[in-house]
Design an enzyme around this catalytic site. Structure first.
Site, PDB file in Angstrom:
ATOM      1  CB  CYS A  70      13.798  -4.670  -2.172  1.00 25.87           C
ATOM      2  SG  CYS A  70      14.105  -4.738  -4.083  1.00 25.87           S
ATOM      3  CB  CYS A 195       7.910  -5.940  -8.306  1.00 22.95           C
ATOM      4  SG  CYS A 195       9.191  -4.992  -8.431  1.00 22.95           S
TER       5      CYS A 195
HETATM    6  N1  DGL Z   1      11.988  -3.155  -5.398  1.00 24.33           N
HETATM    7  C1  DGL Z   1      11.899  -4.598  -6.616  1.00 24.33           C
HETATM    8  C2  DGL Z   1      11.412  -5.461  -6.093  1.00 24.33           C
HETATM    9  O1  DGL Z   1      10.289  -5.532  -5.162  1.00 24.33           O
HETATM   10  C3  DGL Z   1      11.997  -4.210  -7.512  1.00 24.33           C
HETATM   11  C4  DGL Z   1      12.351  -3.337  -8.272  1.00 24.33           C
HETATM   12  C5  DGL Z   1      14.152  -3.495  -8.507  1.00 24.33           C
HETATM   13  O2  DGL Z   1      14.069  -3.836  -9.899  1.00 24.33           O
HETATM   14  O3  DGL Z   1      15.299  -2.608  -7.977  1.00 24.33           O
HETATM   15  O4  DGL Z   1      11.844  -6.847  -6.128  1.00 24.33           O
END
Ligand code: DGL
Length: 274
Positions: A70, A195
């Protein structure tokens, strides 16, 4: 022991998929914090707190190595976790952020020499509001690369549209966010989908960006960096199945998860402390 893969929701499955194709025999345990998603609109303290809880849960499941799949958590919590939270011992936590910076700058993370010319003049970063606000991406790029300009675009709403499986809304949002970026930087040399959810709509970004812009694929980079790390730290390797855990509602996410994985899998409810 299985390698843990943590994400705020389902987006990290794009990384898990590539990890599985790089290391088909390896055991993995995935944890999506669907109950608390999205992280991208939360403040840094919240993201830190939730990420520590998620990683601790994976440690408790026997994962001594956890990949934070993430960007939001990697950009705004990982450094602080490594400095002030991670117990001294055998457990390790890696993020998705480092392989991307190493790839773009062609420099090892541990190389603290002065910034060098990399040939990269500008890069467009599409990410969540938290990742953009953390300033981590431009800071780490400029630490290593001279003469590179980093432009960030927070793609508000896009994670929600992808988690809901609403492709029409996702397309409208991608078009709008890319247009805002191109108004500042008409011809990005490289574009980063910063993301873990965005590879699901990579085709929409590809269609909206100029043909000459190089799109950098994060799951590929993370998977090959992890395989490389495991070849140097083989005690983390273990053959076995993949488990899928979620803090959310198992019945709700079963179908949605298919768009990330391309197949149906069995989800288990994660009962986390705190
Ligand atoms: N998985 C998160 C990222 O890669 C984005 C998702 C979220 O906002 O929770 O930034």
């Amino acid at each position: 022991m299985p390698i843990g893969v943590f994400d705020s929701g389902l987006g990290g499955l794009t990384v898990l998929r590539k990890l599985q194709s790089e290391m088909p025999e390896q055991a993995f345990t995935y944890l999506g914090d669907n109950k608390n998603t999205p992280y991208g609109t939360r403040d840094a303290y919240d993201v830190f707190d939730l990420t520590c809880k998620g990683v601790q849960h994976l440690f408790d499941q026997g994962c001594d190595l956890v990949i934070i799949a993430c960007n939001t958590a990697s950009a705004s919590a990982l450094h602080r976790m490594q400095v002030s939270w991670l117990p001294k011992g055998k457990q390790r936590v890696l993020g998705v952020f480092v392989p991307m910076i190493e790839h773009l700058t062609q420099r090892d993370w541990g190389d603290n020499a002065a910034p060098t010319h990399t040939g990269l003049k500008n890069v467009a970063v599409f990410a969540t509001q938290s990742t953009i606000s953390s300033g981590a991406f431009p800071r780490e790029m400029k630490f290593r690369a001279r003469d590179v300009e980093v432009f960030g675009q927070a793609c508000d709403g896009l994670v929600d549209a992808i988690e809901k499986g609403d492709r029409v809304e996702a397309e409208n949002l991608v078009k709008r966010h890319v247009a805002t970026m191109l108004a500042q930087l008409p011809l990005p040399q490289a574009a980063v989908l910063g993301c873990t959810h965005y590879p699901i709509v990579e085709d929409l970004f590809r269609a909206a960006l100029p043909a000459s812009t190089r799109l950098v694929s994060q799951p590929d980079l993370v998977a090959s960096a992890t395989r490389n790390y495991i070849s140097r730290h083989s005690h983390f390797a273990e053959q076995g199945p993949v488990r899928y855990l979620t803090t959310g509602n198992v019945d709700k996410i079963r179908n949605l998860a298919q768009q990330f994985l391309g197949k149906e899998v069995v989800w288990e409810k994660a009962e986390m402390a705190g």
